[in-house]
Write an enzyme that holds these catalytic residues in place. Structure first.
Site, PDB file in Angstrom:
ATOM      1  N   GLN A   1      16.674   1.078   3.495  1.00 40.69           N
ATOM      2  CA  GLN A   1      16.348   1.782   4.737  1.00 40.69           C
ATOM      3  C   GLN A   1      17.557   2.579   5.216  1.00 40.69           C
ATOM      4  O   GLN A   1      18.691   2.101   5.134  1.00 40.69           O
ATOM      5  CB  GLN A   1      15.927   0.805   5.837  1.00 40.69           C
ATOM      6  CG  GLN A   1      15.504   1.476   7.129  1.00 40.69           C
ATOM      7  CD  GLN A   1      15.075   0.481   8.187  1.00 40.69           C
ATOM      8  OE1 GLN A   1      15.823   0.159   9.097  1.00 40.69           O
ATOM      9  NE2 GLN A   1      13.853  -0.029   8.069  1.00 40.69           N
TER      10      GLN A   1
ATOM     11  N   ASP B   1      11.596  -5.137   8.171  1.00 41.73           N
ATOM     12  CA  ASP B   1      12.226  -4.133   9.050  1.00 41.73           C
ATOM     13  C   ASP B   1      13.054  -4.746  10.174  1.00 41.73           C
ATOM     14  O   ASP B   1      13.804  -4.039  10.843  1.00 41.73           O
ATOM     15  CB  ASP B   1      11.128  -3.228   9.644  1.00 41.73           C
ATOM     16  CG  ASP B   1      11.681  -2.040  10.415  1.00 41.73           C
ATOM     17  OD1 ASP B   1      12.709  -1.474   9.988  1.00 41.73           O
ATOM     18  OD2 ASP B   1      11.090  -1.679  11.447  1.00 41.73           O
TER      19      ASP B   1
ATOM     20  N   SER C   1      14.842   3.561  12.909  1.00 40.78           N
ATOM     21  CA  SER C   1      14.630   3.678  11.466  1.00 40.78           C
ATOM     22  C   SER C   1      14.158   5.093  11.137  1.00 40.78           C
ATOM     23  O   SER C   1      13.272   5.637  11.802  1.00 40.78           O
ATOM     24  CB  SER C   1      13.578   2.672  10.996  1.00 40.78           C
ATOM     25  OG  SER C   1      13.950   1.350  11.327  1.00 40.78           O
TER      26      SER C   1
END
Length: 296
Positions: A286, A212, A236
């Site tokens: 993502q 991430d 996110s």
């Protein structure tokens, strides 16, 4: 109680992944409780919640069944001062596959919703994308401590000294204003700063944790933006990960990301992970919210 990573970032990572069992509580869910690693921001790092949710799910599955995918939505920002409770629903245990639904809670509110799938190893078709060629060795690139360590900026120092991963940028880091390429491409070498336990679950969860960090960077790079800009709000929205083959997170992993699209204050990024010998071990995806000051 939060974990202070300043003295031992990798030790904090291992402790964070060692979830308490919630006192054996179980209704329709298995209950686990996780501690949070402090950050310069008041919000929990998304990769931490991904990794802890994956660990919680793995605790309810036969170790022979390895996690091979997760799909998660970040629903609320987590508070670093509060513990996180994870509820795992045992959705299905079939002959070869298992499925788990995981919710992460703080003060009774859901901050993350995830479904994960597990599989007994099997023989079958094999192919993979090729690793990018002519990539510099990680040893030839500066670490974040060398890049940011002398800066008197809290977030820069946190990147340099508090992250449990050694990160070596191939493309230019985006924390400070820069004059480099505006291609929608980002590449970095990553590995844990110290050896991790041999438990394969920890290595898979650690890769989810590190996945991430840089996913939004190819979007920012494409538009010449940097993390340090005032008034920029990036978060996110969701995250998916597929583990194709096993690899240790304490050995060098090449992590590349590209962005095929950005629109409506959202950007999409696709990532690939390779071992140093060229084995493709994971794919990530993502979408993030990206609100820039000029569009407020």
């Amino acid at each position: 109680m939060t974990l202070d990573p300043t003295q031992d970032p990798v030790g904090s990572l291992i402790t964070m992944l060692d979830l308490a069992d919630g006192g054996g509580a179980r209704t329709t869910e298995d209950i686990f409780v996780g501690r949070t690693i402090t950050t310069p921001r008041a919000r929990v790092y998304g990769g931490q919640v991904l990794a802890q949710a994956a660990m919680a799910a793995m605790r309810t599955v036969d170790p022979e069944r390895a996690i091979h995918s997760l799909h998660a939505y970040f629903l609320r920002g987590g508070d670093i001062e509060l513990p996180i409770t994870f509820g795992v629903e045992r959705v299905r245990d079939g002959r070869s596959f298992s499925a788990r639904r995981i919710h992460a809670y703080q003060e009774g509110k859901t901050i993350l919703s995830m479904i994960a799938s597990f599989q007994v190893p099997a023989e079958g078709l094999e192919h993979q994308d090729e690793m990018p060629q002519n990539v510099p060795d990680p040893e030839s690139l500066p670490s974040l401590r060398e890049t940011f360590g002398a800066l008197d900026i809290p977030e820069a120092r946190a990147q340099a000294f508090e992250r449990p991963f050694d990160m070596r940028y191939i493309t230019e880091p985006l924390f400070l204003p820069w004059q480099g390429s505006t291609d929608s491409y980002n590449a970095v070498w990553v590995k844990a700063l110290a050896p991790l336990p041999d438990d394969p679950a920890i290595h898979r969860a650690a890769l989810a944790y590190v996945s991430d960090y840089t996913m939004m960077e190819p979007i920012l790079r494409r538009h010449g933006r940097s993390w340090g800009e005032r008034g920029m709000n990036v978060a996110s929205l969701d995250h998916a990960m597929w583990w194709h083959r096993f690899a240790r997170a304490d050995e060098w992993i090449l992590y590349t990301q590209t962005s095929p699209s950005a629109s409506s204050a959202r950007g999409l990024s696709i990532g690939k992970m390779f071992t140093r010998d060229g084995t493709m071990i994971a794919t990530t995806a993502q979408e993030g919210m990206m609100r820039l000051p000029e569009f407020h």
